[in-house]
Write a protein that holds these residues in place. Structure first.
Motif, PDB file in Angstrom:
ATOM      1  N   ASN A   1       0.880  -1.243   0.069  1.00 45.89           N
ATOM      2  CA  ASN A   1       0.118  -0.021   0.039  1.00 45.89           C
ATOM      3  C   ASN A   1       0.793   1.261  -0.048  1.00 45.89           C
ATOM      4  O   ASN A   1       0.490   2.162  -0.401  1.00 45.89           O
ATOM      5  N   LEU A   2       1.999   1.129   0.669  1.00 42.09           N
ATOM      6  CA  LEU A   2       2.836   2.353   0.758  1.00 42.09           C
ATOM      7  C   LEU A   2       4.397   1.764  -0.235  1.00 42.09           C
ATOM      8  O   LEU A   2       4.892   0.874   0.431  1.00 42.09           O
ATOM      9  N   ILE A   3       4.502   2.558  -1.290  1.00 47.86           N
ATOM     10  CA  ILE A   3       5.644   2.005  -1.930  1.00 47.86           C
ATOM     11  C   ILE A   3       6.813   3.229  -2.162  1.00 47.86           C
ATOM     12  O   ILE A   3       6.365   4.453  -2.008  1.00 47.86           O
ATOM     13  N   ASP A   4       7.909   2.962  -1.644  1.00 52.93           N
ATOM     14  CA  ASP A   4       9.012   3.879  -1.661  1.00 52.93           C
ATOM     15  C   ASP A   4       9.460   3.911  -3.137  1.00 52.93           C
ATOM     16  O   ASP A   4       9.737   2.975  -3.765  1.00 52.93           O
ATOM     17  N   ILE A   5       9.464   5.116  -3.656  1.00 52.73           N
ATOM     18  CA  ILE A   5       9.772   5.245  -5.245  1.00 52.73           C
ATOM     19  C   ILE A   5      10.812   6.440  -5.447  1.00 52.73           C
ATOM     20  O   ILE A   5      10.889   6.794  -6.399  1.00 52.73           O
ATOM     21  N   SER A   6      11.567   6.309  -4.206  1.00 51.91           N
ATOM     22  CA  SER A   6      12.712   7.445  -4.413  1.00 51.91           C
ATOM     23  C   SER A   6      13.789   7.079  -5.406  1.00 51.91           C
ATOM     24  O   SER A   6      14.293   7.778  -6.048  1.00 51.91           O
ATOM     25  N   ASN A   7      13.773   5.721  -5.823  1.00 50.62           N
ATOM     26  CA  ASN A   7      14.991   5.304  -6.580  1.00 50.62           C
ATOM     27  C   ASN A   7      14.532   4.967  -8.243  1.00 50.62           C
ATOM     28  O   ASN A   7      15.038   4.871  -9.094  1.00 50.62           O
ATOM     29  N   ASN A   8      13.221   5.063  -8.142  1.00 55.19           N
ATOM     30  CA  ASN A   8      12.489   4.913  -9.617  1.00 55.19           C
ATOM     31  C   ASN A   8      11.368   5.717  -9.723  1.00 55.19           C
ATOM     32  O   ASN A   8      10.255   5.482 -10.205  1.00 55.19           O
TER      33      ASN A   8
ATOM     34  N   SER B   1      10.566   8.487 -11.714  1.00 55.08           N
ATOM     35  CA  SER B   1      10.122   8.930 -13.114  1.00 55.08           C
ATOM     36  C   SER B   1       9.463   7.348 -13.693  1.00 55.08           C
ATOM     37  O   SER B   1       8.623   7.573 -14.482  1.00 55.08           O
ATOM     38  N   ASP B   2      10.055   6.491 -13.437  1.00 55.34           N
ATOM     39  CA  ASP B   2       9.542   5.172 -14.071  1.00 55.34           C
ATOM     40  C   ASP B   2       8.437   4.682 -13.431  1.00 55.34           C
ATOM     41  O   ASP B   2       7.417   4.249 -14.247  1.00 55.34           O
ATOM     42  N   PHE B   3       8.302   4.752 -12.115  1.00 53.97           N
ATOM     43  CA  PHE B   3       6.897   4.682 -11.600  1.00 53.97           C
ATOM     44  C   PHE B   3       5.860   5.606 -12.409  1.00 53.97           C
ATOM     45  O   PHE B   3       4.728   4.873 -12.490  1.00 53.97           O
ATOM     46  N   LYS B   4       6.249   6.681 -12.219  1.00 50.69           N
ATOM     47  CA  LYS B   4       5.074   7.613 -12.921  1.00 50.69           C
ATOM     48  C   LYS B   4       4.850   7.324 -14.263  1.00 50.69           C
ATOM     49  O   LYS B   4       3.701   7.726 -14.724  1.00 50.69           O
TER      50      LYS B   4
ATOM     51  N   TYR C   1       7.431   8.738  -1.830  1.00 51.13           N
ATOM     52  CA  TYR C   1       6.242   7.414  -1.576  1.00 51.13           C
ATOM     53  C   TYR C   1       5.146   7.666  -2.619  1.00 51.13           C
ATOM     54  O   TYR C   1       4.738   8.824  -3.051  1.00 51.13           O
ATOM     55  N   ALA C   2       4.484   6.435  -2.906  1.00 50.97           N
ATOM     56  CA  ALA C   2       3.379   6.478  -3.690  1.00 50.97           C
ATOM     57  C   ALA C   2       2.422   5.543  -2.730  1.00 50.97           C
ATOM     58  O   ALA C   2       2.903   4.563  -2.276  1.00 50.97           O
ATOM     59  N   ILE C   3       1.252   6.047  -2.544  1.00 49.74           N
ATOM     60  CA  ILE C   3       0.370   5.362  -1.716  1.00 49.74           C
ATOM     61  C   ILE C   3      -1.002   4.973  -2.656  1.00 49.74           C
ATOM     62  O   ILE C   3      -1.356   5.699  -3.051  1.00 49.74           O
ATOM     63  N   LYS C   4      -1.311   3.517  -2.253  1.00 52.68           N
ATOM     64  CA  LYS C   4      -2.436   3.568  -3.116  1.00 52.68           C
ATOM     65  C   LYS C   4      -3.762   3.994  -2.171  1.00 52.68           C
ATOM     66  O   LYS C   4      -3.766   4.065  -1.110  1.00 52.68           O
ATOM     67  N   LEU C   5      -4.606   4.424  -3.144  1.00 52.93           N
ATOM     68  CA  LEU C   5      -5.888   5.261  -2.602  1.00 52.93           C
ATOM     69  C   LEU C   5      -7.162   4.235  -2.711  1.00 52.93           C
ATOM     70  O   LEU C   5      -7.281   3.835  -3.839  1.00 52.93           O
ATOM     71  N   PRO C   6      -8.028   4.327  -1.699  1.00 50.66           N
ATOM     72  CA  PRO C   6      -9.342   3.567  -2.077  1.00 50.66           C
ATOM     73  C   PRO C   6     -10.325   4.354  -3.230  1.00 50.66           C
ATOM     74  O   PRO C   6     -10.901   3.765  -3.751  1.00 50.66           O
TER      75      PRO C   6
ATOM     76  N   PHE D   1      -3.297   6.239  -7.147  1.00 53.12           N
ATOM     77  CA  PHE D   1      -2.256   6.469  -6.280  1.00 53.12           C
ATOM     78  C   PHE D   1      -1.939   7.943  -5.853  1.00 53.12           C
ATOM     79  O   PHE D   1      -2.409   8.710  -6.789  1.00 53.12           O
ATOM     80  N   LYS D   2      -1.735   8.295  -4.610  1.00 49.91           N
ATOM     81  CA  LYS D   2      -1.116   9.685  -4.197  1.00 49.91           C
ATOM     82  C   LYS D   2       0.383   9.375  -4.279  1.00 49.91           C
ATOM     83  O   LYS D   2       0.894   8.697  -3.619  1.00 49.91           O
ATOM     84  N   VAL D   3       0.923  10.353  -5.255  1.00 46.58           N
ATOM     85  CA  VAL D   3       2.427  10.149  -5.435  1.00 46.58           C
ATOM     86  C   VAL D   3       3.095  11.399  -5.132  1.00 46.58           C
ATOM     87  O   VAL D   3       2.402  12.612  -5.399  1.00 46.58           O
ATOM     88  N   ASP D   4       3.953  11.328  -4.272  1.00 43.44           N
ATOM     89  CA  ASP D   4       4.733  12.649  -3.948  1.00 43.44           C
ATOM     90  C   ASP D   4       5.431  13.219  -5.246  1.00 43.44           C
ATOM     91  O   ASP D   4       6.109  12.362  -5.940  1.00 43.44           O
ATOM     92  N   GLU D   5       5.651  14.430  -5.229  1.00 43.55           N
ATOM     93  CA  GLU D   5       6.440  14.993  -6.224  1.00 43.55           C
ATOM     94  C   GLU D   5       7.948  14.733  -5.999  1.00 43.55           C
ATOM     95  O   GLU D   5       8.052  14.730  -4.809  1.00 43.55           O
ATOM     96  N   TRP D   6       8.578  14.805  -7.097  1.00 40.82           N
ATOM     97  CA  TRP D   6      10.166  14.451  -6.840  1.00 40.82           C
ATOM     98  C   TRP D   6      10.894  15.486  -6.033  1.00 40.82           C
ATOM     99  O   TRP D   6      10.597  16.932  -6.189  1.00 40.82           O
ATOM    100  N   ASP D   7      11.596  15.187  -4.938  1.00 36.49           N
ATOM    101  CA  ASP D   7      12.600  15.996  -4.158  1.00 36.49           C
ATOM    102  C   ASP D   7      13.800  15.126  -3.799  1.00 36.49           C
ATOM    103  O   ASP D   7      13.645  14.089  -3.004  1.00 36.49           O
TER     104      ASP D   7
END
Ligand SMILES: [Zn+2]
Ligand SMILES: [Zn+2]
Length: 124
Positions: free
Chosen positions: A14-21, A23-26, A62-67, A50-56
């Motif tokens: 439900n909570l995905i660390d996308i720090s390293n990927n 742009s690929d995730f998006k 993080y990306a979070i699955k939303l209901p 998904f609620k996706v954090d802007e790149w920083d």
């Protein structure tokens, strides 16, 4: 016939660390709305939101699955991130947080509890 383009949203936590990927995730998702440093995105295959954090570059993203997309921007991700932080750091220690007046047990390998780590800017 196997579908090469099948998404793997179902296998993701439900909570995905996308720090390293980031742009690929998006790149696999459609952008629906833009919020304050967050994006509302949707998988075109399974329609998962998904609620996706802007790149920083200074922060874990993080990306979070939303209901649902209702009030998506205020969906509470804090508690999920805190839970993951405690888990990834190996749980809680027996001693209390160093913060004056705080009675919550500190996170292993750290001087503070997860709340004070989070308030100090930690996200992992
Ligand atoms: Zn999907
Ligand atoms: Zn504390």
């Amino acid at each position: 016939m196997p579908n090469q383009n099948m998404c793997n949203c179902n296998e993701q936590p439900n909570l995905i660390d996308i720090s390293n990927n980031h742009s690929d995730f998006k790149s696999k998702l459609n952008q629906l709305e833009i919020g304050d440093w967050v994006l509302l995105m949707q998988c075109p295959d399974c329609k998962q939101l998904f609620k996706v954090d802007e790149w920083d570059k200074y922060q874990i993203c993080y990306a979070i699955k939303l209901p649902s997309s209702k009030n998506w921007e205020s969906f509470d991700s804090k508690s999920m991130i805190k839970e993951k932080m405690v888990k990834d750091r190996g749980g809680l220690s027996k001693e209390k947080c160093m913060w004056a007046g705080c009675h919550i047990k500190k996170v292993k390998g750290s001087a503070y509890c997860v709340n004070h780590l989070y308030e100090g800017g930690a996200r992992a």
